[in-house]
Design a protein around this motif. Structure first.
Motif, short mmCIF file in Angstrom:
data_model
loop_
_atom_site.label_atom_id
_atom_site.label_comp_id
_atom_site.label_asym_id
_atom_site.label_seq_id
_atom_site.Cartn_x
_atom_site.Cartn_y
_atom_site.Cartn_z
N UNK A 481 3.21 -12.88 -52.13
CA UNK A 481 3.97 -13.71 -51.18
C UNK A 481 3.47 -15.14 -51.08
N UNK A 482 2.39 -15.48 -51.77
CA UNK A 482 1.77 -16.78 -51.52
C UNK A 482 2.68 -17.95 -51.87
N UNK A 483 3.43 -17.85 -52.95
CA UNK A 483 4.29 -18.97 -53.32
C UNK A 483 5.34 -19.24 -52.25
N UNK A 484 5.88 -18.17 -51.68
CA UNK A 484 6.86 -18.32 -50.60
C UNK A 484 6.21 -18.95 -49.38
N UNK A 485 5.02 -18.49 -49.02
CA UNK A 485 4.33 -19.04 -47.85
C UNK A 485 3.90 -20.49 -48.11
N UNK A 486 3.46 -20.76 -49.35
CA UNK A 486 2.98 -22.10 -49.71
C UNK A 486 4.08 -23.14 -49.66
N UNK A 487 5.30 -22.77 -50.08
CA UNK A 487 6.35 -23.78 -50.27
C UNK A 487 7.58 -23.57 -49.39
N UNK A 488 7.68 -22.43 -48.70
CA UNK A 488 8.88 -22.14 -47.94
C UNK A 488 8.92 -22.84 -46.59
N UNK A 489 10.06 -22.65 -45.90
CA UNK A 489 10.24 -23.20 -44.56
C UNK A 489 9.71 -22.21 -43.53
N UNK A 490 8.95 -22.69 -42.57
CA UNK A 490 8.37 -21.86 -41.52
C UNK A 490 9.26 -21.88 -40.28
N UNK A 491 9.54 -20.68 -39.78
CA UNK A 491 10.25 -20.52 -38.51
C UNK A 491 9.36 -19.69 -37.58
N UNK A 492 9.11 -20.22 -36.40
CA UNK A 492 8.29 -19.51 -35.41
C UNK A 492 9.20 -18.70 -34.48
N UNK A 493 8.88 -17.44 -34.30
CA UNK A 493 9.63 -16.55 -33.41
C UNK A 493 8.62 -15.96 -32.43
N UNK A 494 8.68 -16.36 -31.20
CA UNK A 494 7.66 -15.92 -30.25
C UNK A 494 6.55 -16.93 -30.15
N UNK A 495 6.14 -17.21 -28.92
CA UNK A 495 5.13 -18.24 -28.66
C UNK A 495 3.95 -17.60 -27.93
N UNK A 496 2.77 -17.53 -28.56
CA UNK A 496 1.62 -16.86 -27.91
C UNK A 496 1.12 -17.59 -26.67
N UNK A 497 1.57 -18.83 -26.44
CA UNK A 497 1.19 -19.54 -25.23
C UNK A 497 2.15 -19.26 -24.08
N UNK A 498 3.26 -18.58 -24.40
CA UNK A 498 4.25 -18.24 -23.38
C UNK A 498 4.36 -16.74 -23.14
N UNK A 499 3.93 -15.92 -24.10
CA UNK A 499 3.93 -14.48 -23.89
C UNK A 499 2.69 -13.88 -24.55
N UNK A 500 2.24 -12.76 -24.01
CA UNK A 500 1.04 -12.12 -24.54
C UNK A 500 1.39 -10.80 -25.23
N UNK A 501 2.67 -10.64 -25.59
CA UNK A 501 3.11 -9.38 -26.16
C UNK A 501 3.22 -9.40 -27.67
N UNK A 502 3.68 -10.51 -28.25
CA UNK A 502 3.86 -10.51 -29.70
C UNK A 502 3.90 -11.94 -30.22
N UNK A 503 3.67 -12.04 -31.53
CA UNK A 503 3.89 -13.28 -32.28
C UNK A 503 4.59 -12.90 -33.57
N UNK A 504 5.53 -13.73 -34.00
CA UNK A 504 6.25 -13.47 -35.24
C UNK A 504 6.49 -14.79 -35.96
N UNK A 505 6.18 -14.82 -37.25
CA UNK A 505 6.49 -15.99 -38.07
C UNK A 505 7.35 -15.55 -39.24
N UNK A 506 8.21 -16.45 -39.67
CA UNK A 506 9.15 -16.16 -40.76
C UNK A 506 9.09 -17.29 -41.78
N UNK A 507 9.04 -16.91 -43.05
CA UNK A 507 9.05 -17.88 -44.14
C UNK A 507 10.31 -17.67 -44.96
N UNK A 508 11.05 -18.76 -45.17
CA UNK A 508 12.31 -18.72 -45.92
C UNK A 508 12.19 -19.66 -47.11
N UNK A 509 12.48 -19.15 -48.30
CA UNK A 509 12.40 -20.00 -49.49
C UNK A 509 13.43 -21.13 -49.39
N UNK A 510 13.16 -22.21 -50.09
CA UNK A 510 14.03 -23.38 -50.02
C UNK A 510 15.46 -23.06 -50.46
#
Length: 582
Positions: A481-510
Motif C-alpha cells: 500500500x505504500x505507493x498509494x499512501x505516498x502519492x494519494x489524496x488523504x481524507x480524514x474521517x473522524x477527529x481524535x480531538x473531538x471524539x475519543x471513540x475512533x479515528x479513520x483515514x482514507x487514501x485515494x489514488x489520483x
C-alpha cells in the motif's frame, strides 16, 4: 515583494527582499514575509500546539479583536507551536467552507499572528520573529526573508491539506527518495538505548533480517565515551570499546545480511565533558562573562561561524566516508539560549539567530550534495523542528518521540493538516509503551505506522513469538500500500480531538482507481453493533470491489451509505479496507 503563483494548485508564495540603496549602514529589526488583509472578522483560527511527546495538537478558536499569535524564539520552530495557521469560515468543516492556510518555509524563530481590527477586518502577518532579531545591511547589500506559502480551499480543511501535500511532495521535497519507498528500518534506541555493542547489534540485525526488515539504524551511544547523555557530543569518533573491530566491520556484517545501515548524529551540539569543548569552549553559543545554560547536559555549537561548520561537517562526513552508510538521523535535542558569540561586533550580535539557521541549511546542503544517495531523516527530540525548511533537505522527519499508537493518532492527525504522511517518521514500538505505559495490540501499532514512513523501534530478539510472526505480514502490507499512501489524496474521517471513540483515514489514488481505509477504534462502546463510515473523494458512478470480501459497491453508495465497521472487540482495535475500481 517576491510572489510565486502555481498554475496547477491554489497556492501563492510570498517573500520579501530588502536592499540598502543608501550610502549608510542600516539595521533591520523587523522583516516579515507576508501581510494579508481580510475584509471580515467572522472567522475561526486554527493553529498547531504541543510539547515534547505531544506535538501537533489542533486548536480552533474564534478570531477576536486584538492580536492572537503563535510563535517561537527558541532558535527552532519548536514542539510548542508549528509555523502554520489557518483562517476559515466559522461554519467550515473538514469538507465544506472557505479556508486560507499559511505556512512559513523556515526552521528558526517565527511569528504567525492574526489581528482582529477595529473596523471588523482581519490581518495576518507571518515571518521571522522580530524578538531579538537584527540584521546589518551595508550599502548595496540585500536581505531575503523566507517564503510564506498561502493556500486557498473552498472545500474545507481537507482540501487545504491536500493542496499543501501536493505542493510539498512535488515542488519542495527533493532527492532520490522524493517518490521512492523508504526501506523498512529497525532503530536501536528503544531496543537498547546506550547499552549495546557490536555483538548485540548484530544479534538484533540477524533476527530483523529474517523477518524482512531492510535496515539497521544505530542510534545514540556509538561515539566518544558515550554511555549516557552527559558526555561526548562533538567527539564524532567511533567508540571501539563498544564497536569492537570498528564501524566498517559492523556495517559490512550488516550488509552481508542483505540489510542497509544507518547511523545517528547530533551535529549541532557539544557536551561540556568532551574533547571538543575542552579544546574550543568558545565554539558554543554563549555570552561572554555569563555562565552558560545547560539543557540535556549540552550546549549548542555556534554554526554561524564557518570554522565551526567546517569542523562539524568534516567530523560527520569522515564517518560517512568510512563505511557503507545509507541513512542518517540528524537530531537536535535542545533549544538555543544565551545567544551571542565572541566573533561578531556588538551591532551584529542579533544576527546570530538567523545566521545559525543558515548555517544548519548550509551543512545539510553540503551533506546531501556529497552523499546524494543517503536517506536523511531530521529530528529534534521528535517534532521540534518539523517545518518546510527542513523538508527541503530531508524527505522525512521524526514526528515525535512518543511512539504510542493512540497518542500518534492525534499527532499524525494534526501534522497532516499541513504535511504529507510521506514525511512523517513513524515506528512500531514495544509495549508497555516507553512514554505513556499504554499497552496496545501489535496489529494496531502496525496500522497506525502505515500513515508514515513505517519502521520498528524495539528489540525483536525479546518480543513474543506472536508479535514476531506478525512482522513479515506487516512489512508485506506496507510494501503493498505504500505507493498509494505516498502519492494519494488523504481524507480524514473522524477527529481524535473531538471524539475519543475512533479515528479513520482514507487514501485515494489520483486516478480514483484505488482506495485504502484505515480505521482504529480507540474506545469501544457498550450495546452498539457497528459504526457507519462514509468514504470520501470517490467517483460516484464508478464501482469499487472490497478486496477482502469481493463485494462491489458504487462510489455513490460508499460515500452516502458508507461501510459498516463491526466485530471489533475491546479498545485500541484496528481494521483495514482496500477497494479497487472495477
Amino acid at each position: 515583494m517576491i510572489y510565486t503563483v502555481f498554475e496547477d494548485l491554489d497556492v501563492i508564495t510570498r517573500s520579501v527582499k530588502v536592499k540598502n540603496c543608501s550610502d549608510e549602514d542600516i539595521i533591520l529589526t523587523r522583516v516579515l514575509s507576508a501581510c494579508v488583509d481580510f475584509d471580515r472578522i467572522d472567522m475561526d483560527m486554527v493553529t498547531l500546539h504541543g510539547s515534547w511527546a505531544r506535538e501537533f495538537h489542533v486548536k480552533r478558536r474564534k478570531v477576536e479583536l486584538g492580536k492572537q499569535a503563535v510563535s517561537s524564539y527558541r532558535g527552532e520552530t519548536s514542539h510548542q507551536a508549528n509555523p502554520f495557521l489557518a483562517l476559515m469560515d466559522r461554519n467550515a468543516t473538514e469538507d465544506f467552507g472557505e479556508v486560507y492556510g499559511f505556512n512559513l518555509v523556515y526552521s528558526g524563530n517565527f511569528l504567525a499572528q492574526v489581528e482582529g481590527c477595529q473596523f471588523d477586518t482581519t490581518r495576518v502577518v507571518m515571518g521571522i520573529n522580530p524578538f531579538d532579531f537584527g540584521w546589518k545591511l551595508e550599502p548595496q547589500e540585500e536581505f531575503v526573508a523566507p517564503e510564506v506559502v498561502t493556500v486557498y480551499s473552498n472545500e474545507g480543511i481537507g482540501k487545504m491539506s491536500r493542496t499543501f501535500h501536493d505542493l510539498y511532495r512535488n515542488h519542495l521535497i527533493r532527492g532520490e527518495y522524493k517518490n521512492k519507498r523508504r526501506p523498512v528500518l529497525i532503530n536501536s534506541w528503544e531496543a537498547a538505548y546506550f547499552d549495546f555493542d557490536t555483538d548485540k547489534l548484530l544479534r538484533l540485525a540477524r533476527e530483523a533480517s529474517k523477518l524482512g526488515i531492510e535496515m539497521l539504524v544505530m542510534d545514540d551511544g556509538w561515539f566518544g565515551k558515550r554511555n549516557s547523555d552527559n558526555c561526548s557530543l562533538g567527539d564524532w569518533v567511533v567508540n571501539e570499546e563498544k564497536l569492537k573491530r570498528g564501524l566498517k566491520y559492523l556495517v559490512d556484517e550488516v550488509n552481508k545480511l542483505g540489510m542497509k545501515f544507518g547511523i545517528w548524529f547530533e551535529p549541532e551540539m557539544v557536551s561540556p565533558d568532551s574533547d571538543l569543548y575542552r579544546a574550543h569552549p568558545d565554539w558554543c553559543i554563549h555570552i561572554d562573562g555569563r555562565e552558560g545554560t545547560l539543557c540535556r547536559n549540552q550546549y549548542v555549537l555556534d554554526l554561524s561561524r564557518k570554522e565551526v561548520r567546517d569542523y562539524v561537517y568534516e567530523s560527520v562526513s569522515n564517518i560517512l566516508r568510512s563505511a557503507n552508510i545509507e541513512y542518517v538521523k540528524w537530531d537536535m535535542n535542545r533549544q538555543l539560549s544565551d545567544v551571542g558569540n565572541c566573533v561578531l561586533p556588538p551591532d551584529r550580535q542579533r544576527e546570530i539567530w538567523h545566521r545559525y539557521v543558515l548555517g544548519v541549511y548550509e551543512l545539510m546542503d553540503r551533506l546531501t550534495t556529497e552523499f546524494p544517495h543517503i536517506l536523511l531523516e531530521n529530528c529534534s527530540g521528535g517534532g521540534g523542528r518539523f517545518d518546510p525548511g527542513m523538508l527541503y533537505f530531508s524527505p522525512q522527519i521524526w514526528l515525535s518521540d512518543d511512539t504510542d499508537a493512540i497518542e500518534r493518532l492525534k499527532i499524525q492527525h494534526g501534522a497532516s493538516y499541513v504535511y504529507p504522511v510521506s514525511t512523517m517518521g513513524a515506528h512500531i514500538s514495544d509495549c508497555p509503551n516507553h512514554i505513556v505505559g499504554r499497552i496496545t495490540p501489535f496489529e494496531t501499532r502496525g496500522l497506525v505506522a502505515l500513515s508514515g514512513t513505517f519502521g520498528y523501534e524495539l528489540d525483536v530478539t525479546k518480543i513474543s513469538q506472536e508479535d514476531k510472526d506478525m512482522i513479515p505480514k506487516q512489512i508485506e502490507m506496507y510494501k503493498k500500500y505504500n505507493n498509494l499512501i505516498l502519492s494519494g489524496d488523504l481524507y480524514r474521517i473522524g477527529n481524535p480531538f473531538e471524539n475519543i471513540e475512533f479515528v479513520c483515514v482514507e487514501y485515494v489514488s489520483k486516478d480514483k482507481n484505488e482506495v485504502l481505509v484505515i480505521y482504529v477504534q480507540i474506545l469501544n462502546r457498550p450495546n452498539y453493533h457497528s459504526r457507519r463510515i462514509r468514504l470520501k473523494g470517490l467517483e460516484k458512478d464508478a464501482f469499487y470491489r472490497n478486496e477482502e470480501t469481493d463485494e462491489v459497491f458504487s462510489g455513490s453508495a460508499l460515500m452516502n451509505g458508507g461501510i459498516l465497521i463491526k466485530g471489533l472487540e475491546g479498545d485500541f482495535r484496528g481494521k483495514l479496507f482496500h477497494f479497487v475500481r472495477v
